[in-house]
Motif scaffolding. Structure first.
Motif, PDB file in Angstrom:
ATOM      1  N   THR A 252     -55.521   2.230 -60.146  1.00  0.00           N
ATOM      2  CA  THR A 252     -54.879   1.063 -59.536  1.00  0.00           C
ATOM      3  C   THR A 252     -55.790  -0.145 -59.652  1.00  0.00           C
ATOM      4  OG1 THR A 252     -53.730   2.489 -57.968  1.00  0.00           O
ATOM      5  CG2 THR A 252     -53.839   0.159 -57.424  1.00  0.00           C
ATOM      6  N   ARG A 253     -55.209  -1.277 -60.060  1.00  0.00           N
ATOM      7  CA  ARG A 253     -55.971  -2.511 -60.188  1.00  0.00           C
ATOM      8  C   ARG A 253     -55.247  -3.651 -59.480  1.00  0.00           C
ATOM      9  NH1 ARG A 253     -59.547   0.214 -61.053  1.00  0.00           N
ATOM     10  NH2 ARG A 253     -60.850   0.451 -62.909  1.00  0.00           N
ATOM     11  N   ALA A 254     -56.033  -4.546 -58.920  1.00  0.00           N
ATOM     12  CA  ALA A 254     -55.474  -5.742 -58.301  1.00  0.00           C
ATOM     13  C   ALA A 254     -54.926  -6.678 -59.367  1.00  0.00           C
ATOM     14  CB  ALA A 254     -56.556  -6.459 -57.492  1.00  0.00           C
ATOM     15  N   LEU A 255     -54.032  -7.547 -58.967  1.00  0.00           N
ATOM     16  CA  LEU A 255     -53.520  -8.603 -59.832  1.00  0.00           C
ATOM     17  C   LEU A 255     -54.195  -9.909 -59.452  1.00  0.00           C
ATOM     18  CD1 LEU A 255     -49.729  -7.703 -59.613  1.00  0.00           C
ATOM     19  CD2 LEU A 255     -51.292  -7.183 -61.508  1.00  0.00           C
ATOM     20  N   ASP A 256     -54.419 -10.796 -60.426  1.00  0.00           N
ATOM     21  CA  ASP A 256     -55.061 -12.065 -60.099  1.00  0.00           C
ATOM     22  C   ASP A 256     -54.055 -13.114 -59.633  1.00  0.00           C
ATOM     23  OD1 ASP A 256     -53.818 -12.854 -62.407  1.00  0.00           O
ATOM     24  OD2 ASP A 256     -55.616 -13.645 -63.384  1.00  0.00           O
ATOM     25  N   VAL A 257     -52.813 -12.703 -59.470  1.00  0.00           N
ATOM     26  CA  VAL A 257     -51.788 -13.559 -58.884  1.00  0.00           C
ATOM     27  C   VAL A 257     -51.202 -12.800 -57.702  1.00  0.00           C
ATOM     28  CG1 VAL A 257     -50.020 -12.667 -60.437  1.00  0.00           C
ATOM     29  CG2 VAL A 257     -49.657 -14.836 -59.291  1.00  0.00           C
ATOM     30  N   ASP A 258     -50.919 -13.503 -56.639  1.00  0.00           N
ATOM     31  CA  ASP A 258     -50.424 -12.868 -55.421  1.00  0.00           C
ATOM     32  C   ASP A 258     -48.916 -12.645 -55.514  1.00  0.00           C
ATOM     33  OD1 ASP A 258     -50.186 -11.878 -52.865  1.00  0.00           O
ATOM     34  OD2 ASP A 258     -50.053 -13.856 -51.935  1.00  0.00           O
ATOM     35  N   ILE A 259     -48.520 -11.385 -55.610  1.00  0.00           N
ATOM     36  CA  ILE A 259     -47.106 -11.015 -55.523  1.00  0.00           C
ATOM     37  C   ILE A 259     -46.961 -10.254 -54.214  1.00  0.00           C
ATOM     38  CG2 ILE A 259     -45.185  -9.805 -56.588  1.00  0.00           C
ATOM     39  CD1 ILE A 259     -46.582 -10.036 -59.261  1.00  0.00           C
ATOM     40  N   PRO A 260     -46.544 -10.928 -53.164  1.00  0.00           N
ATOM     41  CA  PRO A 260     -46.566 -10.296 -51.839  1.00  0.00           C
ATOM     42  C   PRO A 260     -45.445  -9.282 -51.651  1.00  0.00           C
ATOM     43  CG  PRO A 260     -45.657 -12.501 -51.683  1.00  0.00           C
ATOM     44  CD  PRO A 260     -46.117 -12.338 -53.102  1.00  0.00           C
ATOM     45  N   PHE A 261     -45.789  -8.211 -50.976  1.00  0.00           N
ATOM     46  CA  PHE A 261     -44.836  -7.186 -50.551  1.00  0.00           C
ATOM     47  C   PHE A 261     -44.652  -7.343 -49.047  1.00  0.00           C
ATOM     48  CE2 PHE A 261     -44.328  -2.618 -49.137  1.00  0.00           C
ATOM     49  CZ  PHE A 261     -43.018  -2.474 -49.586  1.00  0.00           C
ATOM     50  N   PHE A 262     -43.437  -7.640 -48.626  1.00  0.00           N
ATOM     51  CA  PHE A 262     -43.142  -7.879 -47.215  1.00  0.00           C
ATOM     52  C   PHE A 262     -42.232  -6.779 -46.678  1.00  0.00           C
ATOM     53  CE2 PHE A 262     -43.485 -12.362 -48.827  1.00  0.00           C
ATOM     54  CZ  PHE A 262     -44.622 -12.727 -48.109  1.00  0.00           C
ATOM     55  N   TYR A 263     -42.579  -6.238 -45.533  1.00  0.00           N
ATOM     56  CA  TYR A 263     -41.656  -5.324 -44.852  1.00  0.00           C
ATOM     57  C   TYR A 263     -41.759  -5.528 -43.342  1.00  0.00           C
ATOM     58  CZ  TYR A 263     -45.828  -2.293 -44.324  1.00  0.00           C
ATOM     59  OH  TYR A 263     -47.075  -1.793 -44.040  1.00  0.00           O
ATOM     60  N   GLY A 264     -40.664  -5.195 -42.685  1.00  0.00           N
ATOM     61  CA  GLY A 264     -40.602  -5.391 -41.244  1.00  0.00           C
ATOM     62  C   GLY A 264     -40.228  -4.119 -40.522  1.00  0.00           C
ATOM     63  N   VAL A 265     -40.610  -4.044 -39.258  1.00  0.00           N
ATOM     64  CA  VAL A 265     -40.257  -2.942 -38.366  1.00  0.00           C
ATOM     65  C   VAL A 265     -39.302  -3.505 -37.331  1.00  0.00           C
ATOM     66  CG1 VAL A 265     -41.143  -1.218 -36.752  1.00  0.00           C
ATOM     67  CG2 VAL A 265     -42.497  -1.863 -38.759  1.00  0.00           C
ATOM     68  N   PHE A 266     -38.162  -2.859 -37.128  1.00  0.00           N
ATOM     69  CA  PHE A 266     -37.134  -3.459 -36.280  1.00  0.00           C
ATOM     70  C   PHE A 266     -36.340  -2.402 -35.533  1.00  0.00           C
ATOM     71  CE2 PHE A 266     -35.808  -2.875 -40.632  1.00  0.00           C
ATOM     72  CZ  PHE A 266     -34.555  -2.291 -40.558  1.00  0.00           C
ATOM     73  N   SER A 267     -35.730  -2.840 -34.424  1.00  0.00           N
ATOM     74  CA  SER A 267     -34.870  -1.977 -33.615  1.00  0.00           C
ATOM     75  C   SER A 267     -33.626  -2.766 -33.252  1.00  0.00           C
ATOM     76  CB  SER A 267     -35.614  -1.486 -32.361  1.00  0.00           C
ATOM     77  OG  SER A 267     -36.114  -2.582 -31.622  1.00  0.00           O
ATOM     78  N   ALA A 268     -32.703  -2.123 -32.558  1.00  0.00           N
ATOM     79  CA  ALA A 268     -31.437  -2.764 -32.217  1.00  0.00           C
ATOM     80  C   ALA A 268     -31.649  -3.849 -31.163  1.00  0.00           C
ATOM     81  CB  ALA A 268     -30.448  -1.724 -31.706  1.00  0.00           C
ATOM     82  N   ALA A 269     -30.998  -4.993 -31.356  1.00  0.00           N
ATOM     83  CA  ALA A 269     -31.119  -6.109 -30.414  1.00  0.00           C
ATOM     84  C   ALA A 269     -30.533  -5.726 -29.061  1.00  0.00           C
ATOM     85  CB  ALA A 269     -30.392  -7.335 -30.962  1.00  0.00           C
ATOM     86  N   GLY A 270     -31.199  -6.212 -28.011  1.00  0.00           N
ATOM     87  CA  GLY A 270     -30.707  -5.981 -26.659  1.00  0.00           C
ATOM     88  C   GLY A 270     -30.831  -4.550 -26.192  1.00  0.00           C
ATOM     89  N   ARG A 271     -31.678  -3.803 -26.838  1.00  0.00           N
ATOM     90  CA  ARG A 271     -31.848  -2.384 -26.494  1.00  0.00           C
ATOM     91  C   ARG A 271     -33.339  -2.104 -26.355  1.00  0.00           C
ATOM     92  NH1 ARG A 271     -29.390   2.445 -30.271  1.00  0.00           N
ATOM     93  NH2 ARG A 271     -29.598   4.170 -28.801  1.00  0.00           N
ATOM     94  N   PRO A 272     -33.893  -2.219 -25.152  1.00  0.00           N
ATOM     95  CA  PRO A 272     -35.338  -2.056 -24.960  1.00  0.00           C
ATOM     96  C   PRO A 272     -35.826  -0.722 -25.517  1.00  0.00           C
ATOM     97  CG  PRO A 272     -34.304  -2.854 -22.952  1.00  0.00           C
ATOM     98  CD  PRO A 272     -33.193  -2.476 -23.879  1.00  0.00           C
ATOM     99  N   PRO A 273     -36.845  -0.743 -26.371  1.00  0.00           N
ATOM    100  CA  PRO A 273     -37.331   0.503 -26.969  1.00  0.00           C
ATOM    101  C   PRO A 273     -37.912   1.449 -25.926  1.00  0.00           C
ATOM    102  CG  PRO A 273     -38.181  -1.429 -28.145  1.00  0.00           C
ATOM    103  CD  PRO A 273     -37.572  -1.917 -26.870  1.00  0.00           C
ATOM    104  N   ARG A 274     -37.740   2.741 -26.161  1.00  0.00           N
ATOM    105  CA  ARG A 274     -38.355   3.755 -25.315  1.00  0.00           C
ATOM    106  C   ARG A 274     -39.859   3.746 -25.545  1.00  0.00           C
ATOM    107  NH1 ARG A 274     -34.693   7.552 -28.213  1.00  0.00           N
ATOM    108  NH2 ARG A 274     -36.614   8.643 -28.747  1.00  0.00           N
ATOM    109  N   ASP A 275     -40.594   4.422 -24.679  1.00  0.00           N
ATOM    110  CA  ASP A 275     -42.051   4.443 -24.794  1.00  0.00           C
ATOM    111  C   ASP A 275     -42.500   5.064 -26.115  1.00  0.00           C
ATOM    112  OD1 ASP A 275     -42.330   3.231 -22.355  1.00  0.00           O
ATOM    113  OD2 ASP A 275     -42.740   5.081 -21.244  1.00  0.00           O
ATOM    114  N   ASP A 276     -41.813   6.140 -26.553  1.00  0.00           N
ATOM    115  CA  ASP A 276     -42.230   6.769 -27.807  1.00  0.00           C
ATOM    116  C   ASP A 276     -41.939   5.869 -29.004  1.00  0.00           C
ATOM    117  OD1 ASP A 276     -39.494   7.106 -27.415  1.00  0.00           O
ATOM    118  OD2 ASP A 276     -39.398   8.982 -28.523  1.00  0.00           O
TER     119      ASP A 276
END
Length: 324
Positions: A252-276
């Protein structure tokens, strides 16, 4: 329509025959046949073309199958939760993630967070991950941007630079980092979804005035890495796959140009997540920052700006050093 009809339909699609579906369900062949006939009668169209003992799904059947499977998976999740509630046990943790993130991050985050013993993990395309969350089939989703849906709560966004993966004997491995001009003449293997990571890769080549010569595109970055292992191509992939699911025989080698990889972590709106769920969300962040070189965490409010940045003509921030 009734549950036993939908289960019969799903089993016939999977088995390819009425007899096979009966074995899967523990039902008689006539019982499965009657369930399918009743379902077709209610729908008003045929679901299968009959050719002796074998059946071939119609185009309408394939369209219906995706909806039926989503419902059946959701029902099974409800059953599991109901059993856990009745036994005063912890409810199952249900996670959906894109293949790269499911393989690279989820098992590590589960181990770190001490998740319930009963965990359900679904690996699917980003759009299907969102769909699973919105239909309440899962508790938490992890997928690549964009994630601008109004009915989800985005907890944060992780950014990390894409990398090149090469066969260990490739002469380009002698370089500490690689430029797009070095890669452009070569056959490339990469992902195929043009509205997510692939869009950033294409934009970077366009900004450099180059055209990528893609010889293999796939819905999974791991397939691109295997192409590099076989010497078929140089892979340009997300860092989660490169560092989370390492493959023997590649570098594996780095690239000299930035190609960003974006990802998000999400849950259902208006639904407070459980402790786990909260513990798991925190663990994904920690694992991401530990595992992926150059990884950064962004607040959810940065989502639109990050997508806009990827849509721009390309970033030219050099990455430093080799990545082994």
């Amino acid at each position: 329509m009734e549950l036993h009809q939908l289960e019969a339909f799903s089993a016939v699609i999977s088995a390819g025959s009425i007899t096979g579906a009966g074995r899967l369900l523990g039902r008689s062949q006539p019982g499965v046949t009657r369930a399918i006939q009743d379902l077709e009668l209610e729908l008003g169209y045929a679901l299968f073309d009959r050719k002796g003992p074998r059946v071939t799904p119609t185009q309408r059947a394939f369209l219906l199958y995706a909806e039926v499977e989503r419902s059946l998976v959701g029902l099974e999740a409800i059953r599991a939760s109901a059993r856990a509630i009745g036994l005063d046990e912890a409810r199952p943790l249900r996670v959906a993630a894109t293949p790269a993130l499911a393989a690279a991050l989820v098992p590590r985050a589960l181990a770190r967070s001490g998740a319930p013993a009963d965990t359900h993990l679904r690996s699917a395309a980003a759009e299907q991950v969102v769909d699973a969350l919105l239909s309440r089939a899962v508790d938490i989703g992890i997928a690549t941007l964009p994630l601008a849906h109004g009915d989800i709560d985005l907890h944060y966004v992780i950014e990390a630079p894409c990398v090149a993966v090469l066969h260990h004997a490739d002469t380009l491995t002698q370089a500490a980092s690689l430029s797009l001009s070095q890669l452009a003449p070569r056959g490339l293997a990469t992902v195929a979804n043009r509205y997510r990571l692939r869009r950033g890769i294409d934009r970077a080549f366009e900004a450099a005035g180059l055209r990528a010569h893609v010889v293999l595109e796939s819905n999974a970055s791991l397939n691109a890495m295997m192409a590099a292992q076989a010497g078929l191509a140089v892979a340009i992939v997300d860092p989660a796959t490169a560092f989370g699911t390492p493959v023997a025989g590649v570098v594996t080698r780095a690239l000299d140009v930035d190609i960003p990889f974006f990802y998000g972590v999400f849950s259902a709106a208006g639904r407070p997540p459980r402790d786990d769920v909260k513990a798991f969300v925190e663990a994904v962040e920690t694992i991401s920052l530990e595992l992926l070189p150059g990884a950064k965490r962004h607040g959810a409010e940065r989502h639109d700006a990050l997508v806009a940045r990827r849509e721009a003509s390309g970033s030219l921030h050099a990455s430093e050093g080799a990545i082994a």
